[in-house]
Write a protein that holds these residues in place. Structure first.
Motif, PDB file in Angstrom:
ATOM      1  N   GLY A  45       0.845  -1.193   0.000  1.00 50.67           N
ATOM      2  CA  GLY A  45       0.000   0.000   0.000  1.00 50.67           C
ATOM      3  C   GLY A  45       0.875   1.235   0.000  1.00 50.67           C
ATOM      4  O   GLY A  45       0.890   1.989  -0.955  1.00 50.67           O
ATOM      5  N   GLU A  46       1.677   1.420   1.063  1.00 57.84           N
ATOM      6  CA  GLU A  46       2.675   2.485   1.051  1.00 57.84           C
ATOM      7  C   GLU A  46       3.906   2.035   1.831  1.00 57.84           C
ATOM      8  O   GLU A  46       3.834   1.126   2.654  1.00 57.84           O
ATOM      9  N   ALA A  47       5.026   2.647   1.524  1.00 60.76           N
ATOM     10  CA  ALA A  47       6.275   2.245   2.177  1.00 60.76           C
ATOM     11  C   ALA A  47       7.300   3.364   2.060  1.00 60.76           C
ATOM     12  O   ALA A  47       7.203   4.232   1.194  1.00 60.76           O
ATOM     13  N   THR A  48       8.284   3.303   2.947  1.00 60.93           N
ATOM     14  CA  THR A  48       9.392   4.252   2.873  1.00 60.93           C
ATOM     15  C   THR A  48      10.545   3.595   2.117  1.00 60.93           C
ATOM     16  O   THR A  48      10.559   2.383   1.919  1.00 60.93           O
ATOM     17  N   LEU A  71       4.231   7.454 -11.602  1.00 62.35           N
ATOM     18  CA  LEU A  71       3.785   6.107 -11.226  1.00 62.35           C
ATOM     19  C   LEU A  71       3.636   5.953  -9.716  1.00 62.35           C
ATOM     20  O   LEU A  71       2.919   5.082  -9.249  1.00 62.35           O
ATOM     21  N   VAL A  72       4.359   6.776  -8.966  1.00 62.00           N
ATOM     22  CA  VAL A  72       4.200   6.755  -7.509  1.00 62.00           C
ATOM     23  C   VAL A  72       3.988   8.180  -6.994  1.00 62.00           C
ATOM     24  O   VAL A  72       4.333   9.161  -7.661  1.00 62.00           O
ATOM     25  N   THR A  73       3.397   8.261  -5.823  1.00 66.75           N
ATOM     26  CA  THR A  73       3.268   9.552  -5.152  1.00 66.75           C
ATOM     27  C   THR A  73       4.091   9.477  -3.876  1.00 66.75           C
ATOM     28  O   THR A  73       4.334   8.389  -3.346  1.00 66.75           O
ATOM     29  N   SER A  74       4.528  10.623  -3.399  1.00 65.06           N
ATOM     30  CA  SER A  74       5.266  10.634  -2.142  1.00 65.06           C
ATOM     31  C   SER A  74       4.617  11.628  -1.189  1.00 65.06           C
ATOM     32  O   SER A  74       4.094  12.664  -1.613  1.00 65.06           O
ATOM     33  N   GLU A  75       4.644  11.284   0.083  1.00 60.69           N
ATOM     34  CA  GLU A  75       4.054  12.151   1.092  1.00 60.69           C
ATOM     35  C   GLU A  75       4.957  12.167   2.314  1.00 60.69           C
ATOM     36  O   GLU A  75       5.408  11.105   2.760  1.00 60.69           O
ATOM     37  N   ARG A 133       9.650  12.884   9.729  1.00 55.81           N
ATOM     38  CA  ARG A 133      11.000  12.740   9.175  1.00 55.81           C
ATOM     39  C   ARG A 133      11.057  11.768   8.007  1.00 55.81           C
ATOM     40  O   ARG A 133      12.094  11.614   7.372  1.00 55.81           O
ATOM     41  N   GLU A 134       9.965  11.052   7.777  1.00 55.18           N
ATOM     42  CA  GLU A 134      10.041  10.057   6.697  1.00 55.18           C
ATOM     43  C   GLU A 134       9.116  10.400   5.530  1.00 55.18           C
ATOM     44  O   GLU A 134       8.120  11.100   5.680  1.00 55.18           O
ATOM     45  N   VAL A 135       9.528   9.877   4.361  1.00 51.29           N
ATOM     46  CA  VAL A 135       8.709  10.071   3.161  1.00 51.29           C
ATOM     47  C   VAL A 135       8.093   8.725   2.808  1.00 51.29           C
ATOM     48  O   VAL A 135       8.795   7.725   2.694  1.00 51.29           O
ATOM     49  N   ARG A 136       6.789   8.691   2.673  1.00 54.27           N
ATOM     50  CA  ARG A 136       6.111   7.440   2.303  1.00 54.27           C
ATOM     51  C   ARG A 136       5.679   7.488   0.843  1.00 54.27           C
ATOM     52  O   ARG A 136       5.130   8.487   0.382  1.00 54.27           O
ATOM     53  N   TYR A 137       5.933   6.392   0.172  1.00 49.94           N
ATOM     54  CA  TYR A 137       5.578   6.290  -1.248  1.00 49.94           C
ATOM     55  C   TYR A 137       4.391   5.357  -1.436  1.00 49.94           C
ATOM     56  O   TYR A 137       4.216   4.406  -0.671  1.00 49.94           O
ATOM     57  N   ALA A 138       3.605   5.628  -2.471  1.00 53.68           N
ATOM     58  CA  ALA A 138       2.487   4.744  -2.821  1.00 53.68           C
ATOM     59  C   ALA A 138       2.341   4.729  -4.351  1.00 53.68           C
ATOM     60  O   ALA A 138       2.748   5.676  -5.031  1.00 53.68           O
ATOM     61  N   VAL A 139       1.770   3.657  -4.875  1.00 51.24           N
ATOM     62  CA  VAL A 139       1.578   3.542  -6.326  1.00 51.24           C
ATOM     63  C   VAL A 139       0.343   4.338  -6.751  1.00 51.24           C
ATOM     64  O   VAL A 139      -0.644   4.396  -6.024  1.00 51.24           O
ATOM     65  N   ARG A 140       0.450   4.956  -7.919  1.00 53.28           N
ATOM     66  CA  ARG A 140      -0.749   5.570  -8.520  1.00 53.28           C
ATOM     67  C   ARG A 140      -1.284   4.579  -9.558  1.00 53.28           C
ATOM     68  O   ARG A 140      -0.765   4.505 -10.660  1.00 53.28           O
ATOM     69  N   PRO A 141      -2.312   3.825  -9.206  1.00 54.02           N
ATOM     70  CA  PRO A 141      -2.755   2.718 -10.069  1.00 54.02           C
ATOM     71  C   PRO A 141      -3.170   3.161 -11.470  1.00 54.02           C
ATOM     72  O   PRO A 141      -2.965   2.422 -12.433  1.00 54.02           O
ATOM     73  N   GLU A 142      -3.721   4.352 -11.597  1.00 54.95           N
ATOM     74  CA  GLU A 142      -4.200   4.765 -12.923  1.00 54.95           C
ATOM     75  C   GLU A 142      -3.034   4.936 -13.903  1.00 54.95           C
ATOM     76  O   GLU A 142      -3.166   4.692 -15.099  1.00 54.95           O
TER      77      GLU A 142
END
Lengths: 117, 160
Positions: free
Chosen positions: A32-35, A62-66, A70-79
């Protein structure tokens, strides 16, 4: 298709052509999301390599970051992932059409040969 | 499956030598692929595929010619080529897509497989990629539904 859209699709395509990046995407899809750190623990590559691949994936959308503290979490943009697989599906469909045409030509040649023999 | 490799196959009710002729002879290639073809079924041979205005190239205004180099040519069994490399360059993994045909005789005819890989390689050169996409999209139509009828109507009966 406009040149801009073409270039965009090309970049997308190149981004998923790399096997490590596909593993990063797979791992992200699973979690789902990960650093960067958690991805590097899971994959047989260094944290630096994961970070580099995430930059490429982020650049083509292809991914978003938030940022969370202190950490940045990434997730896939399925569309966006769908757009990349559609591009492959198009190439496959083109070959299906060519194969169908080859089949028709060869079978006609064969029918003609049998007629004359 | 690798993200930039596709593989398709079809069974054809004809012997492998007939199928071989259709996929390698220029007069036949121009019936299922480009509008004109200069290709020799010999490893290392350079050739061209051309799409014409009003032909399979659709509504293009000028000829579009794409380079092709035969990689392997084993009669009735394997035929592969690289294509879409920039004119005057030597095709390799970095600048061209690889198309591989393999033929296998079966009880009911010939199983023809095709794989196209390193498709992403041609993205390095935007112009050639644009031409590539154009040849694919306009040349073959974007819609998946029209397939077999379209194929049937496109082959002139006198050609068969």
């Amino acid at each position: 298709m406009k040149a801009g859209a073409l270039a965009e699709e090309d970049a997308l395509w190149a981004a998923v052509a790399d096997p490590t990046r596909r593993r990063v995407l797979d791992a992200l899809l699973e979690r789902g999301e990960a650093t960067t750190t958690t991805l590097a623990e899971e994959l047989p590559v260094t944290r630096q390599a994961v970070a580099k691949h995430l930059v490429v994936l982020d650049r083509v959308g292809l991914v978003t970051s938030e940022r969370h503290g202190r950490e940045v979490r990434y997730a896939v943009r399925p569309e966006r992932l769908d757009a990349a697989s559609e591009a492959m599906a198009r190439v496959a469909a083109q070959w299906d059409r060519r194969l169908a045409r080859i089949k028709q030509l060869a079978e006609s040649v064969q029918a003609q040969t049998e007629l004359h023999s | 499956m690798a993200a930039d490799r596709i593989e398709r196959e079809i069974v054809i009710q004809a012997p492998a030598e007939v199928v071989w002729g259709v996929i390698t002879e220029p007069s036949q290639i121009s019936r299922w692929f480009s509008d004109e073809a200069e290709v020799q079924a010999r490893a290392g041979a350079d050739g061209t595929l051309t799409w014409k205005p009003g032909g399979r190239g659709g509504d293009r205004e000028a000829d579009m010619t794409v380079a092709i180099r035969v990689v392997e040519s084993e009669p009735y069994s394997r035929f592969s080529f690289r294509w879409n490399h920039p004119e005057g360059t030597t095709p390799d993994e970095s600048n061209s897509a690889l198309v591989e045909f393999s033929l296998a005789e079966e009880a009911r005819g010939t199983r023809l497989r095709v794989a196209e890989s390193a498709i992403a390689a041609v993205t390095h050169d935007e112009d050639s990629m644009a031409a590539y996409r154009e040849s694919h999209e306009h040349g073959w139509g974007k819609h998946l539904g029209e397939l077999l009828d379209y194929v049937a109507s496109e082959i002139p009966s006198e050609a068969l």
